[in-house]
Design an enzyme around this catalytic site. Structure first.
Site, PDB file in Angstrom:
ATOM      1  N   SER A 128       0.821  -1.205   0.000  1.00 47.20           N
ATOM      2  CA  SER A 128       0.000   0.000   0.000  1.00 47.20           C
ATOM      3  C   SER A 128       0.854   1.253   0.000  1.00 47.20           C
ATOM      4  CB  SER A 128      -0.932   0.044   1.211  1.00 47.20           C
ATOM      5  OG  SER A 128      -1.664   1.258   1.184  1.00 47.20           O
ATOM      6  N   LYS A 183      -4.600  -6.649   3.284  1.00 52.29           N
ATOM      7  CA  LYS A 183      -4.529  -5.507   2.352  1.00 52.29           C
ATOM      8  C   LYS A 183      -5.934  -5.142   1.861  1.00 52.29           C
ATOM      9  CE  LYS A 183      -2.889  -2.436  -0.617  1.00 52.29           C
ATOM     10  NZ  LYS A 183      -3.603  -2.356  -1.840  1.00 52.29           N
ATOM     11  N   HIS A 186      -7.647  -3.311   4.569  1.00 48.06           N
ATOM     12  CA  HIS A 186      -7.041  -1.972   4.593  1.00 48.06           C
ATOM     13  C   HIS A 186      -7.753  -1.062   3.587  1.00 48.06           C
ATOM     14  CE1 HIS A 186      -4.488   0.989   2.589  1.00 48.06           C
ATOM     15  NE2 HIS A 186      -3.876   1.184   3.733  1.00 48.06           N
ATOM     16  N   ASN A 187      -7.939  -1.563   2.378  1.00 46.11           N
ATOM     17  CA  ASN A 187      -8.591  -0.740   1.357  1.00 46.11           C
ATOM     18  C   ASN A 187     -10.054  -0.471   1.708  1.00 46.11           C
ATOM     19  OD1 ASN A 187      -6.124  -1.204   0.143  1.00 46.11           O
ATOM     20  ND2 ASN A 187      -6.972  -1.341  -1.898  1.00 46.11           N
ATOM     21  N   GLU A 190     -10.029   2.218   4.104  1.00 44.62           N
ATOM     22  CA  GLU A 190      -9.703   3.448   3.355  1.00 44.62           C
ATOM     23  C   GLU A 190     -10.976   4.035   2.725  1.00 44.62           C
ATOM     24  OE1 GLU A 190      -6.459   2.822   0.482  1.00 44.62           O
ATOM     25  OE2 GLU A 190      -7.691   3.842  -1.001  1.00 44.62           O
TER      26      GLU A 190
HETATM   27  P1  NBP Z   1      -0.501  -2.514 -14.178  1.00 45.70           P
HETATM   28  O1  NBP Z   1      -1.496  -3.098 -13.269  1.00 45.70           O
HETATM   29  O2  NBP Z   1      -0.923  -1.449 -15.116  1.00 45.70           O
HETATM   30  O3  NBP Z   1       0.180  -3.703 -15.029  1.00 45.70           O
HETATM   31  C1  NBP Z   1       1.112  -3.430 -16.046  1.00 45.70           C
HETATM   32  C2  NBP Z   1       2.231  -4.451 -16.029  1.00 45.70           C
HETATM   33  O4  NBP Z   1       1.717  -5.785 -16.213  1.00 45.70           O
HETATM   34  C3  NBP Z   1       3.226  -4.216 -17.151  1.00 45.70           C
HETATM   35  O5  NBP Z   1       4.514  -4.500 -16.664  1.00 45.70           O
HETATM   36  C4  NBP Z   1       2.786  -5.231 -18.194  1.00 45.70           C
HETATM   37  O6  NBP Z   1       3.798  -5.599 -19.087  1.00 45.70           O
HETATM   38  C5  NBP Z   1       2.429  -6.382 -17.293  1.00 45.70           C
HETATM   39  N1  NBP Z   1       1.654  -7.455 -17.926  1.00 45.70           N
HETATM   40  C6  NBP Z   1       0.357  -7.478 -18.312  1.00 45.70           C
HETATM   41 BR1  NBP Z   1      -0.785  -6.062 -18.222  1.00 45.70          BR
HETATM   42  N2  NBP Z   1      -0.017  -8.647 -18.833  1.00 45.70           N
HETATM   43  C7  NBP Z   1       1.069  -9.422 -18.786  1.00 45.70           C
HETATM   44  C8  NBP Z   1       1.313 -10.756 -19.181  1.00 45.70           C
HETATM   45  N3  NBP Z   1       0.357 -11.524 -19.699  1.00 45.70           N
HETATM   46  N4  NBP Z   1       2.565 -11.243 -19.023  1.00 45.70           N
HETATM   47  C9  NBP Z   1       3.548 -10.478 -18.510  1.00 45.70           C
HETATM   48  N5  NBP Z   1       3.368  -9.206 -18.090  1.00 45.70           N
HETATM   49  C10 NBP Z   1       2.134  -8.680 -18.219  1.00 45.70           C
HETATM   50  O7  NBP Z   1       0.778  -1.984 -13.344  1.00 45.70           O
HETATM   51  P2  NBP Z   1       0.833  -1.121 -11.983  1.00 45.70           P
HETATM   52  O8  NBP Z   1      -0.127   0.001 -11.999  1.00 45.70           O
HETATM   53  O9  NBP Z   1       2.279  -0.847 -11.799  1.00 45.70           O
HETATM   54  O10 NBP Z   1       0.349  -2.150 -10.861  1.00 45.70           O
HETATM   55  C11 NBP Z   1       0.978  -3.389 -10.634  1.00 45.70           C
HETATM   56  C12 NBP Z   1       0.225  -4.141  -9.548  1.00 45.70           C
HETATM   57  O11 NBP Z   1       0.283  -3.393  -8.350  1.00 45.70           O
HETATM   58  C13 NBP Z   1      -1.257  -4.340  -9.862  1.00 45.70           C
HETATM   59  O12 NBP Z   1      -1.665  -5.595  -9.375  1.00 45.70           O
HETATM   60  C14 NBP Z   1      -1.924  -3.258  -9.078  1.00 45.70           C
HETATM   61  O13 NBP Z   1      -3.246  -3.574  -8.742  1.00 45.70           O
HETATM   62  C15 NBP Z   1      -1.036  -3.182  -7.859  1.00 45.70           C
HETATM   63  N6  NBP Z   1      -1.059  -1.902  -7.152  1.00 45.70           N
HETATM   64  C16 NBP Z   1      -1.073  -0.733  -7.830  1.00 45.70           C
HETATM   65  C17 NBP Z   1      -1.071   0.469  -7.139  1.00 45.70           C
HETATM   66  C18 NBP Z   1      -1.063   1.769  -7.865  1.00 45.70           C
HETATM   67  O14 NBP Z   1      -1.138   2.818  -7.208  1.00 45.70           O
HETATM   68  N7  NBP Z   1      -0.963   1.782  -9.184  1.00 45.70           N
HETATM   69  C19 NBP Z   1      -1.044   0.470  -5.747  1.00 45.70           C
HETATM   70  C20 NBP Z   1      -0.992  -0.723  -5.077  1.00 45.70           C
HETATM   71  C21 NBP Z   1      -1.004  -1.907  -5.792  1.00 45.70           C
HETATM   72  P3  NBP Z   1       3.960  -4.777 -20.477  1.00 45.70           P
HETATM   73  O15 NBP Z   1       4.778  -3.578 -20.149  1.00 45.70           O
HETATM   74  O16 NBP Z   1       4.713  -5.743 -21.344  1.00 45.70           O
HETATM   75  O17 NBP Z   1       2.596  -4.454 -20.974  1.00 45.70           O
END
Ligand code: NBP
Length: 478
Positions: A128, A183, A186-187, A190
């Site tokens: 988080s 987690k 937590h959300n 939130e």
């Molecule tokens: P995203 O949730 O937008 O995912 C993008 C990533 O997933 C890229 O690296 C993409 O690779 C990869 N990917 C996908 Br889509 N399909 C794939 C596949 N079939 N094989 C391999 N790689 C694949 O990224 P994020 O926003 O950084 O979040 C990552 C995780 O963290 C998520 O589960 C999210 O829920 C969680 N999270 C996010 C936040 C936030 O604030 N954003 C906070 C807390 C937790 P590519 O570059 O090749 O397309």
């Protein structure tokens, strides 16, 4: 290999986590399905530490020292399964896969079971704090085997946020899905916190007649007291912000339809399955959903009701102080409900979650970080088997001291026609718990009448049924 940890999935979260590990002196293998992102990371931030870029899964796995520790930071759901399937065949017994995405804890339980059979540790870790947290120190909630935590814990402690007393905001939450479950709650909390703050704002705006700037000032004041928290702090920032294009308060140019990504909804769905009353979180999820129903709202604009009449300055000031009481009391109820859900989940899945440690690792890094969490931790440290936060002496006293003002706020809101589902649901929960007798006895009578569902008596053991369709004598049920 020489890398102590690897990160695959280099979108915003993975990239920042990898940088956080590197900035803390670890050698980090980095990999992404689309290799351009890996190259971009090393080009832009390579000087921050030791990165080992890998183009293929084979290269990535070869770059890691044993036991290998790979953090998967890809989109939750099918992408996570796809990545696990890609890497698991390349791993050896004792290696650890860490899923840092927002997985559903049931998926985590399944993945952990499947990988355990293949000799691989799987750690579902709630992370988080958004992208800023990932870079500067998130709150981390890892679940999985105790053995995996021995090798992983010290690395996570390096990158986790530090609480005001210096302790890292990470702990071994429990086996399999425990981390992602915590987690999720937590959300949910939130969502409830945000809804309560929104209601306080709405009341200050319409009943007290305050401007957004004045409300920002009020929140800043609250943030120096017992409500001191990240969410109150950013609320003041948002309310003080002016839209550059129109010169209006920012909050007045944003469409009033709240969106959601789903973890709040999961919390409520699971709470329903576990039979845990998380009415505050549920109202928060419903409030977002209601706000999005433009059709319903348009069709209902002509319905009768009072138009709030702003108070004079002195009365407004007194009312604002009451709203602070209502907000604080309702917040205690939200946390009471959320911790009840964690306790129930822990019992159901035999996780042995330590509630005091959960409060402790939420003190920094995460969205609900707040001074308040230190007090929750103290309550569970003093009595680990505490049935409810409301049964803690100090919280009980505080909510007792707030309750008159809290009622006054709900009354004022009701009179003036301002919806306060969070404040009033929290108050209903409080009053239901205090009540010596609930009308549930009548509900049982009705159930017995139409469905012979039986009831228990206050004065004798056993189940009973009244012959409602006959002579209304009572019989003992089998
Ligand atoms: P995203 O949730 O937008 O995912 C993008 C990533 O997933 C890229 O690296 C993409 O690779 C990869 N990917 C996908 Br889509 N399909 C794939 C596949 N079939 N094989 C391999 N790689 C694949 O990224 P994020 O926003 O950084 O979040 C990552 C995780 O963290 C998520 O589960 C999210 O829920 C969680 N999270 C996010 C936040 C936030 O604030 N954003 C906070 C807390 C937790 P590519 O570059 O090749 O397309």
């Amino acid at each position: 290999g020489t890398a102590q940890i690897g990160v695959t999935g280099l979108a915003v979260m993975g990239r920042n986590l990898a940088r956080n590990f590197a900035r803390n002196g670890l050698t980090v293998a980095v990999h992404n399905r689309t290799a351009a992102k890996t190259r971009a990371l090393v080009e832009e931030f390579g000087e921050e530490g030791r990165f080992v870029p890998a183009e293929t899964p084979e290269e990535f796995v070869a770059a890691l020292e044993r036991p290998r520790r790979l953090v998967v930071m890809v989109k939750a759901g099918e992408p996570t399964d796809a990545v696990i399937e890609e890497f698991a065949p390349l791993l050896e017994e004792g290696d650890v896969i860490i899923d840092g995405g927002n997985a559903h804890f049931e998926d985590t339980r399944r993945r952990e079971r499947e990988l355990r059979e293949r000799g691989i540790h799987f750690v579902g870790a709630g992370v988080s704090g958004g992208e800023e947290g990932a870079l500067h120190g998130p709150s981390i909630m890892p679940g999985g085997s105790a053995e995996s935590y021995e090798s992983l814990g010290p690395l996570l402690e390096k990158i986790a946020a530090k609480a005001p007393d210096g302790t890292p905001c990470v702990t071994h939450v429990g086996p399999d899905g425990a981390g992602h479950f915590v987690k999720m709650v937590h959300n949910g909390i939130e969502y409830a916190d945000m809804q309560l703050i929104a209601e306080a704002y709405h009341l200050l705006r319409t009943v007290a007649g305050y401007s957004p700037a004045k409300i920002a000032e009020t929140f800043r004041g609250w943030n120096t007291g017992r409500l001191d928290s990240y969410l109150i702090e950013i609320t003041a920032e948002v309310l003080a912000h002016e839209d550059a294009a129109s010169g209006k308060p920012f909050v007045d140019v944003v469409q009033d339809r709240a969106e959601q990504k789903g973890t709040g909804r999961w919390t409520v769905q699971i709470a329903l399955d576990l039979g845990v009353p998380v009415s505050g979180i549920a109202e928060a999820v419903f409030a977002r959903s209601l706000s999005g129903h433009a059709d319903l709202r348009e069709a209902s604009g002509a319905l009768a009701g009072p138009v709030p009449e702003p108070l004079d300055e002195k009365a407004a000031e007194a009312f604002a102080a009451q709203v602070e009481q209502a907000l604080y009391a309702s917040k205690i109820v939200s946390y009471t409900q959320g911790f009840h859900q964690i306790r129930a989940g822990s019992e159901q899945y035999e996780w042995g979650v330590d509630l005091g440690s959960v409060a402790a690792i939420w003190r920094a890094g995460c969205i609900i970080r707040a001074a308040f969490l230190d007090r929750i931790r103290a309550a569970y440290d003093a009595e680990p088997e505490l049935v409810s936060l409301l049964s803690d002496k100090r919280f009980g006293e505080e909510i007792g001291a707030a309750q008159e003002d809290w009622r006054a706020v709900v009354v004022a809101a009701t009179r003036q026609g301002v919806p306060v589902p969070g404040f009033s649901a929290a108050l209903a929960y409080y009053d239901a718990l205090r009540a010596e007798r609930l009308p549930a006895a009548l509900t049982q009578g009705q159930r017995d009448f139409f469905g012979a569902h039986t009831y228990r008596r206050v004065d004798r053991e056993g189940s009973f049924h009244t012959l409602w369709g006959g002579d209304r004598t009572e019989v003992e049920a089998g």
